[in-house]
Motif scaffolding. Structure first.
Motif, PDB file in Angstrom:
ATOM      1  N   LYS A   1     -14.024   0.458  -7.573  1.00 36.36           N
ATOM      2  CA  LYS A   1     -14.196  -0.540  -8.749  1.00 36.36           C
ATOM      3  C   LYS A   1     -12.754  -1.340  -8.723  1.00 36.36           C
ATOM      4  CE  LYS A   1     -15.216  -2.280 -12.560  1.00 36.36           C
ATOM      5  NZ  LYS A   1     -16.321  -3.694 -12.469  1.00 36.36           N
ATOM      6  N   VAL A   2     -11.535  -0.589  -8.439  1.00 39.07           N
ATOM      7  CA  VAL A   2     -10.204  -1.161  -8.576  1.00 39.07           C
ATOM      8  C   VAL A   2     -10.248  -2.246  -7.586  1.00 39.07           C
ATOM      9  CG1 VAL A   2      -7.824  -0.753  -7.989  1.00 39.07           C
ATOM     10  CG2 VAL A   2      -8.949   1.021  -9.452  1.00 39.07           C
ATOM     11  N   THR A   3     -10.596  -2.067  -6.460  1.00 41.12           N
ATOM     12  CA  THR A   3     -10.561  -3.093  -5.482  1.00 41.12           C
ATOM     13  C   THR A   3     -11.432  -4.200  -5.782  1.00 41.12           C
ATOM     14  OG1 THR A   3     -10.164  -1.337  -3.524  1.00 41.12           O
ATOM     15  CG2 THR A   3     -11.118  -3.702  -2.984  1.00 41.12           C
ATOM     16  N   GLU A   4     -12.220  -3.930  -6.277  1.00 42.44           N
ATOM     17  CA  GLU A   4     -13.533  -5.001  -6.899  1.00 42.44           C
ATOM     18  C   GLU A   4     -12.770  -5.855  -7.759  1.00 42.44           C
ATOM     19  OE1 GLU A   4     -17.291  -5.332  -9.836  1.00 42.44           O
ATOM     20  OE2 GLU A   4     -17.329  -3.944  -8.290  1.00 42.44           O
TER      21      GLU A   4
ATOM     22  N   LEU B   1      -3.452  -5.143  -2.658  1.00 47.45           N
ATOM     23  CA  LEU B   1      -4.636  -4.523  -2.442  1.00 47.45           C
ATOM     24  C   LEU B   1      -4.402  -3.735  -0.981  1.00 47.45           C
ATOM     25  CD1 LEU B   1      -7.092  -7.421  -2.600  1.00 47.45           C
ATOM     26  CD2 LEU B   1      -7.651  -5.404  -3.601  1.00 47.45           C
ATOM     27  N   ASP B   2      -3.379  -4.033  -0.458  1.00 52.81           N
ATOM     28  CA  ASP B   2      -3.094  -3.173   0.688  1.00 52.81           C
ATOM     29  C   ASP B   2      -2.325  -1.946   0.366  1.00 52.81           C
ATOM     30  OD1 ASP B   2      -3.840  -4.765   2.923  1.00 52.81           O
ATOM     31  OD2 ASP B   2      -2.411  -6.462   2.300  1.00 52.81           O
ATOM     32  N   SER B   3      -1.916  -1.424  -0.883  1.00 51.60           N
ATOM     33  CA  SER B   3      -1.452  -0.316  -1.145  1.00 51.60           C
ATOM     34  C   SER B   3      -2.422   0.914  -1.277  1.00 51.60           C
ATOM     35  CB  SER B   3      -0.894  -0.663  -2.720  1.00 51.60           C
ATOM     36  OG  SER B   3      -0.401   0.773  -3.205  1.00 51.60           O
ATOM     37  N   LYS B   4      -1.854   1.759  -0.431  1.00 52.99           N
ATOM     38  CA  LYS B   4      -2.690   2.795  -0.242  1.00 52.99           C
ATOM     39  C   LYS B   4      -3.111   3.667  -1.378  1.00 52.99           C
ATOM     40  CE  LYS B   4      -1.822   3.518   4.715  1.00 52.99           C
ATOM     41  NZ  LYS B   4      -0.896   2.190   4.851  1.00 52.99           N
ATOM     42  N   ASN B   5      -2.120   3.590  -2.408  1.00 56.00           N
ATOM     43  CA  ASN B   5      -2.307   4.527  -3.571  1.00 56.00           C
ATOM     44  C   ASN B   5      -2.671   3.463  -4.957  1.00 56.00           C
ATOM     45  OD1 ASN B   5       0.245   3.037  -3.980  1.00 56.00           O
ATOM     46  ND2 ASN B   5       1.496   5.217  -4.119  1.00 56.00           N
ATOM     47  N   LEU B   6      -3.243   2.263  -4.664  1.00 50.78           N
ATOM     48  CA  LEU B   6      -3.445   1.381  -5.743  1.00 50.78           C
ATOM     49  C   LEU B   6      -4.320   2.098  -6.659  1.00 50.78           C
ATOM     50  CD1 LEU B   6      -3.588  -1.292  -6.972  1.00 50.78           C
ATOM     51  CD2 LEU B   6      -5.384  -1.968  -5.546  1.00 50.78           C
ATOM     52  N   LYS B   7      -4.244   2.281  -8.023  1.00 53.72           N
ATOM     53  CA  LYS B   7      -5.113   2.928  -9.036  1.00 53.72           C
ATOM     54  C   LYS B   7      -5.002   2.409 -10.551  1.00 53.72           C
ATOM     55  CE  LYS B   7      -1.229   6.200 -10.143  1.00 53.72           C
ATOM     56  NZ  LYS B   7      -0.828   7.478  -9.927  1.00 53.72           N
TER      57      LYS B   7
END
Length: 312
Positions: free
Chosen positions: A43-46, A179-185
């Motif tokens: 959902k975050v990526t969306e 979007l390329d952050s592995k820990n995006l939240k």
């Protein structure tokens, strides 16, 4: 204040404001993870992808930016504020700068500077008081396209113009990097100037930022990027902490990043409004502009050079 010193102080600040990855940590206490159920990674990526797409199409917005930099960053320190209209694809700006980072240059330093950006040329209105030191002209001009010719160093020119006219002026590309952050939240809901938003946070290492920054790959070779990475790594910078607040229309209304180094933390916070606002910039008349690069060219001919007094 001499023209050279004035140019050094103001341009160092301008370069810092326009060339650095947008940065600044959040002091907004509302909307942490504890404020409610957070979104899944998908959902975050969306959400961030939707924000990227809408921001890309908008191509311009009104911007209010604040920045604080430690002394060692770009030769400028103190606080800086910029407000006005900014466009991307292509990059154009009509911004007004104020803050202690300008006035620290001395009592004759301007309290505010209007900055125009068009076709890789930067124009700065230094004020009527500065005209006496610039042949009666109060607009200072710096043509970034001529740097390679003047300096004889194409690599320096590529780094400068590429850094200033790359993703760093484009909030859409900043979202693409996030979007390329592995820990995006998702950090939860929060209000920005009374507007309901959802807050997101991620971290990019220096290596990740450089690998995903299309602006850098367009202007620097792989070996040049590796050399640049080693320099940044040697400076002690570990990474970029990025936060974004997205409104109900899928537009980012605020973007912050912190860049921590041994000398201190460089902070910038950008607030966006009126997406799609007209970003039409007209260059000042040639007769009212003082060409900084021509001045340095003349100094080089007589052997004096820019010297330490220039601030470059």
């Amino acid at each position: 204040m001499t023209v050279k010193r004035m140019a050094g102080a103001v341009l160092a600040t301008a370069m810092l404001c326009t060339g650095a990855v947008a940065c600044g940590g959040s002091d907004d206490k509302a909307g942490g993870a504890a404020s409610g159920e957070t979104q899944s990674r998908s959902k975050v990526t969306e959400v961030i992808t939707a924000a990227y797409e809408k921001t890309s199409k908008a191509k311009s917005a009104k911007v209010d930016m604040t920045m604080t930099a430690p002394k060692s960053v770009g030769g400028a320190s103190g606080d800086m504020k910029m407000s006005g209209v900014m466009g991307w694809d292509p990059t154009v700006m009509d911004m007004t700068m104020t803050g202690s980072a300008l006035t620290e240059g001395g009592p004759e330093a301007p309290e505010k500077v209007r900055l125009l950006w068009l076709d890789n040329v930067m124009y700065m209105d230094m004020g009527a008081a500065a005209a006496k030191d610039m042949d009666g002209k109060q607009w200072m001009k710096m043509d970034l396209n001529s740097i390679a010719e003047q300096s004889g160093d194409e690599k320096i020119a590529k780094q400068l113009t590429g850094g200033l006219d790359s993703m760093n002026q484009d909030p859409a590309q900043q979202l693409a990097l996030l979007l390329d952050s592995k820990n995006l939240k998702h950090m939860g809901p929060a209000k920005v100037d009374g507007v309901q938003t959802q807050r997101y946070k991620g971290r990019l290492s220096v290596k990740e930022m450089m690998e995903t920054n299309k602006g850098l790959s367009d202007v620097l070779s792989k070996s040049e990027r590796e050399e640049m990475f080693k320099g940044i790594e040697k400076s002690g910078i570990k990474g970029y902490d990025t936060e974004v607040w997205v409104n109900e229309d899928d537009y980012p209304v605020r973007m912050d990043v912190d860049i921590k180094s041994p000398e201190g933390t460089m902070k910038m916070s950008q607030k966006f409004s009126d997406y799609g606002a007209e970003a039409k910039v007209t260059a000042p008349p040639a007769g009212k502009t003082f060409d900084l690069m021509e001045m340095f060219k003349e100094l080089g001919k007589d052997g004096s050079g820019a010297g330490a007094d220039s601030g470059f």
